[in-house]
Write a protein that holds these residues in place. Structure first.
Motif, PDB file in Angstrom:
ATOM      1  N   GLU A 545       0.963  -1.225   0.052  1.00  0.00           N
ATOM      2  CA  GLU A 545      -0.064  -0.089   0.114  1.00  0.00           C
ATOM      3  C   GLU A 545       0.943   1.297  -0.079  1.00  0.00           C
ATOM      4  O   GLU A 545       0.752   2.393  -0.700  1.00  0.00           O
ATOM      5  N   ARG A 546       1.986   1.310   0.707  1.00  0.00           N
ATOM      6  CA  ARG A 546       2.946   2.394   0.776  1.00  0.00           C
ATOM      7  C   ARG A 546       3.467   2.513  -0.547  1.00  0.00           C
ATOM      8  O   ARG A 546       3.557   3.665  -1.037  1.00  0.00           O
ATOM      9  N   GLN A 547       3.975   1.489  -1.238  1.00  0.00           N
ATOM     10  CA  GLN A 547       4.470   1.458  -2.587  1.00  0.00           C
ATOM     11  C   GLN A 547       3.650   2.124  -3.452  1.00  0.00           C
ATOM     12  O   GLN A 547       3.771   2.978  -4.504  1.00  0.00           O
ATOM     13  N   LEU A 548       2.519   1.648  -3.384  1.00  0.00           N
ATOM     14  CA  LEU A 548       1.212   2.045  -4.624  1.00  0.00           C
ATOM     15  C   LEU A 548       0.938   3.220  -4.313  1.00  0.00           C
ATOM     16  O   LEU A 548       0.931   4.297  -5.194  1.00  0.00           O
ATOM     17  N   GLU A 549       0.959   3.960  -3.034  1.00  0.00           N
ATOM     18  CA  GLU A 549       0.656   5.363  -2.869  1.00  0.00           C
ATOM     19  C   GLU A 549       1.565   6.381  -3.215  1.00  0.00           C
ATOM     20  O   GLU A 549       1.311   7.249  -3.970  1.00  0.00           O
ATOM     21  N   GLN A 550       2.955   5.755  -3.279  1.00  0.00           N
ATOM     22  CA  GLN A 550       3.971   6.666  -3.634  1.00  0.00           C
ATOM     23  C   GLN A 550       3.839   6.739  -5.280  1.00  0.00           C
ATOM     24  O   GLN A 550       4.328   7.588  -5.879  1.00  0.00           O
ATOM     25  N   LEU A 551       3.622   5.491  -5.850  1.00  0.00           N
ATOM     26  CA  LEU A 551       3.383   5.474  -7.336  1.00  0.00           C
ATOM     27  C   LEU A 551       2.149   6.611  -8.015  1.00  0.00           C
ATOM     28  O   LEU A 551       2.347   7.311  -8.721  1.00  0.00           O
ATOM     29  N   ILE A 552       1.100   6.582  -7.068  1.00  0.00           N
ATOM     30  CA  ILE A 552       0.150   7.254  -7.476  1.00  0.00           C
ATOM     31  C   ILE A 552       0.442   8.705  -7.285  1.00  0.00           C
ATOM     32  O   ILE A 552      -0.029   9.558  -8.142  1.00  0.00           O
ATOM     33  N   ASN A 553       1.247   8.986  -6.273  1.00  0.00           N
ATOM     34  CA  ASN A 553       1.654  10.400  -6.120  1.00  0.00           C
ATOM     35  C   ASN A 553       2.727  11.071  -7.186  1.00  0.00           C
ATOM     36  O   ASN A 553       2.967  12.135  -7.360  1.00  0.00           O
ATOM     37  N   LEU A 554       3.092  10.076  -8.219  1.00  0.00           N
ATOM     38  CA  LEU A 554       3.808  10.431  -9.304  1.00  0.00           C
ATOM     39  C   LEU A 554       2.778  11.004 -10.376  1.00  0.00           C
ATOM     40  O   LEU A 554       3.387  11.713 -11.123  1.00  0.00           O
ATOM     41  N   SER A 555       1.622  10.821 -10.321  1.00  0.00           N
ATOM     42  CA  SER A 555       0.864  11.463 -11.306  1.00  0.00           C
ATOM     43  C   SER A 555       0.787  12.904 -11.122  1.00  0.00           C
ATOM     44  O   SER A 555       1.113  13.628 -10.212  1.00  0.00           O
ATOM     45  N   SER A 556       0.288  13.444 -12.384  1.00  0.00           N
ATOM     46  CA  SER A 556       0.267  14.812 -12.607  1.00  0.00           C
ATOM     47  C   SER A 556      -1.193  15.250 -11.465  1.00  0.00           C
ATOM     48  O   SER A 556      -1.684  14.404 -11.110  1.00  0.00           O
TER      49      SER A 556
END
Length: 617
Positions: A545-556
């Motif tokens: 979940e932490r990793q997924l949250e970091q990836l989603i935070n890369l969004s514009s």
């Protein structure tokens, strides 16, 4: 992130910048020639800008909730300008309609705003000269075989100017508060030649309401209600927008030649339908609750198979045309100077053995969700599965489309096994079981071969190819495809080794060896989502979940994701937005939510997970 929002009508798409400019637009399809291509050449590419006369600061972009209608808001001391952009599409009875228009609304709030409209077309990728004409209160721009018609609810009293040897139409006016005005750009038809009525701006408000309702009702099908709901829903909207409605084909990305690595030649045209990419994307939509897209895509695959006597290539134009000759556009400067600028894609001639597995897997998801496998569709599945063993004996270019020596890529062999495994499942679900024994033997032999030749005990991981030392993130798909559980010691070791050599924060690079074009530094976001899936498979749900949250935070700020990113600076890389990245959001979020539900069902409600216990000591 790239300062762009995406609008589209499920036939083509446009990128709108935070400065209010349409800087990329091809018509009539995603893979047609551009008429605005400023992202590839600011001087010669062409654009269509509506903004305050004072260009600073740039606007703030948001989508109207649960839609693909984009607003760009410019705050100025004298007042605020709100620009609304969309391309009309909606259902009319049982029919889906997409109108060949870009509608651009302007509204002043708090005070009058001086506005500038500049239309600077560059037809045929900037290779055709534009000519302008005015008729019945509209402006017509044409060049080569392309023509656009600009109309407005405001009388346009602008002029054609010559800038850097190219003509453009410019118009300035003062917009008073209280009423939304519209500019409509019609495209795709030769209005003079056909004697057709010119597109008007008078119905734009109604079209905005109908288009908004279409997107919202479509999104109502989404079944995901977990913590990443906003990102999953935006990703679904992106994938739907990139689906070519007339055929059901999914466009990998709406752009070409945005570089994967700066200063190199990894600038590719992604405006086509890769069977693998599309199968992944459509299956992700299906898992999230969207069913019609799967039926349309599977029917398109069926038709391609029969049209080409089951000799499928890996990628097609979105209308099904197999011809994708690659060409360099030497006259364009390139995105941030990255050259060459390519149109077409020579990968169409490559051998990639994973394609058939991805297609059959998509059909298995379709069947599992209640889809009907007709006798005609079954013939496609059977023909594909019958040929898999012989195909698997050959080396290929692999998922990363290497252009050098072909190898026996582990990922490709894995998907050959998937093709057989899912064909067996489909056969038992349909009753067409006569070929099952031979498929079972071939699947068992492939499994044994992969486990023996792809496993490298010296480095403790499954490798990119048979008898190889190169690590490749593509093997992270093994658990989710049902080949080996993530808890298998070899798979756990592979994930651990990959995390040490390919992982940097949220970023996962594709592989750790050089290829035919040198060293690829950029991370590939889909690989990062595969890593999340690996953590889920090992029941490390909090870490996932932490990793997924970091990836989603890369969004514009709009929730859009590019193909990749620089793992050091975080700068986006590659074509934008990328269907691959957005299907990764959906799949990982859905898998995580299912794993959470399964964990809660197995344990007492007051017992924290093992990982939470470890985290709290």
């Amino acid at each position: 992130m790239y300062p762009y929002g995406l609008i589209g009508n499920c036939e083509t798409a446009a990128l709108v910048s935070t400065s209010g400019a349409v800087d990329w637009f091809c018509y009539p399809r995603f893979d047609s020639p551009s008429i605005f291509a400023a992202i590839l050449d600011r001087q010669r590419g062409g654009s269509f800008r509506i903004s305050p006369v004072n260009p600073v600061p740039a606007g703030e972009q948001v989508y109207l909730r649960d839609t693909n209608l984009l607003t760009t808001t410019f705050h100025r001391s004298e007042g605020t300008l709100v620009l609304t952009d969309f391309m009309p599409c909606f259902n009319e009875g049982e029919r889906f309609l997409s109108l060949k228009r870009i509608c651009r609304g302007v509204e002043a709030r708090g005070g009058p705003v001086e506005v500038e409209c500049v239309m600077d077309p560059a037809p045929a990728y900037g290779r055709a000269r534009t000519s302008f004409a005015e008729r019945e209160g509209i402006v017509i721009a044409s060049g080569g075989s392309q023509e656009v018609i600009l109309s407005s609810t405001i009388p346009m009293t602008g002029a054609v100017q010559d800038v850097d040897g190219r003509p453009r139409f410019a118009y300035r006016f003062t917009l008073q508060p209280g009423k939304q005005e519209w500019f409509t750009l019609g495209f795709g038809e030769r209005y003079f030649a056909l004697g057709r009525k010119f597109p008007s701006s008078s119905d734009a408000t109604e079209l905005a309401a109908r288009t908004s309702e279409f997107w919202q009702r479509w999104l109502d099908q989404c079944l995901y209600t977990g913590p990443f709901q906003e990102s999953v829903r935006r990703s679904a909207l992106v994938i739907k927008l990139l689906t070519y409605a007339p055929t059901g084909a999914l466009c990998a990305a709406p752009t070409t030649s945005i570089p994967e690595d700066p200063g190199g030649e990894r600038n590719w045209d992604y405006r086509f339908c890769w069977l693998r990419d599309a199968s992944y994307g459509i299956a992700a939509l299906f898992r999230a609750g969207f069913s019609q897209e799967a039926a349309d895509f599977i029917n398109w695959i069926r038709d391609r198979a029969y049209d080409h006597d089951f000799a499928m290539q890996i990628v097609y134009r979105v209308d099904g045309d197999p011809r994708l000759p690659e060409e360099f556009l030497e006259h364009l400067a390139g995105f941030d100077g990255a050259r060459p600028v390519r149109i077409g894609n020579r990968a169409a001639g490559q051998r990639q053995l994973d394609v058939f597995g991805a297609v059959i897997d998509c059909m298995a998801v379709y069947q599992r969700k209640g889809g009907f496998i007709s006798a005609k569709l079954w013939m496609v599945i059977e023909r594909f599965a019958d040929g898999i063993w012989e195909l698997s004996r050959e080396p290929d270019n692999g998922i990363w489309e290497f252009q050098g020596e072909r190898k026996h890529h582990t990922h490709s062999k894995l998907w050959c096994w998937v093709a057989l495994d899912r064909a067996i499942t489909l056969a038992r679900g349909t009753g067409y079981t006569s070929h099952v024994p031979q498929w079972e033997r071939a699947a068992a032999d492939l499994r044994a071969e992969i486990e023996t030749r792809a496993w490298n005990p010296r480095i403790g991981a499954f490798t990119q190819a048979y008898d190889d030392d190169c690590l490749d993130a593509a093997v992270l798909q093994m658990p989710v495809l049902g080949f080996l559980p993530a808890t298998d010691p070899r798979m756990t070791a592979t994930i651990e080794t990959l995390s040490q050599r390919l992982l940097n924060g949220p970023y996962v690079r594709r592989y750790d060896c050089t290829d035919d074009q040198g060293y690829l530094s950029a991370a590939f976001l889909l690989c990062s989502f595969w890593y999340v899936d690996g953590l889920i498979g090992m029941n490390r749900l909090d870490a996932a979940e932490r990793q997924l949250e970091q990836l989603i935070n890369l969004s514009s700020p709009l929730g859009l994701l590019a193909e990749g990113a620089d793992p050091v600076s975080g700068t986006p890389r590659g074509n934008f937005p990328q269907a691959y990245s957005h299907l990764g959001v959906i799949d990982s979020a859905v898998r995580l939510e299912r794993a959470r539900a399964a964990q809660q069902a197995q344990a007492p409600s007051d017992t924290p997970s093992r990982e939470r216990q470890e985290a709290t000591g």
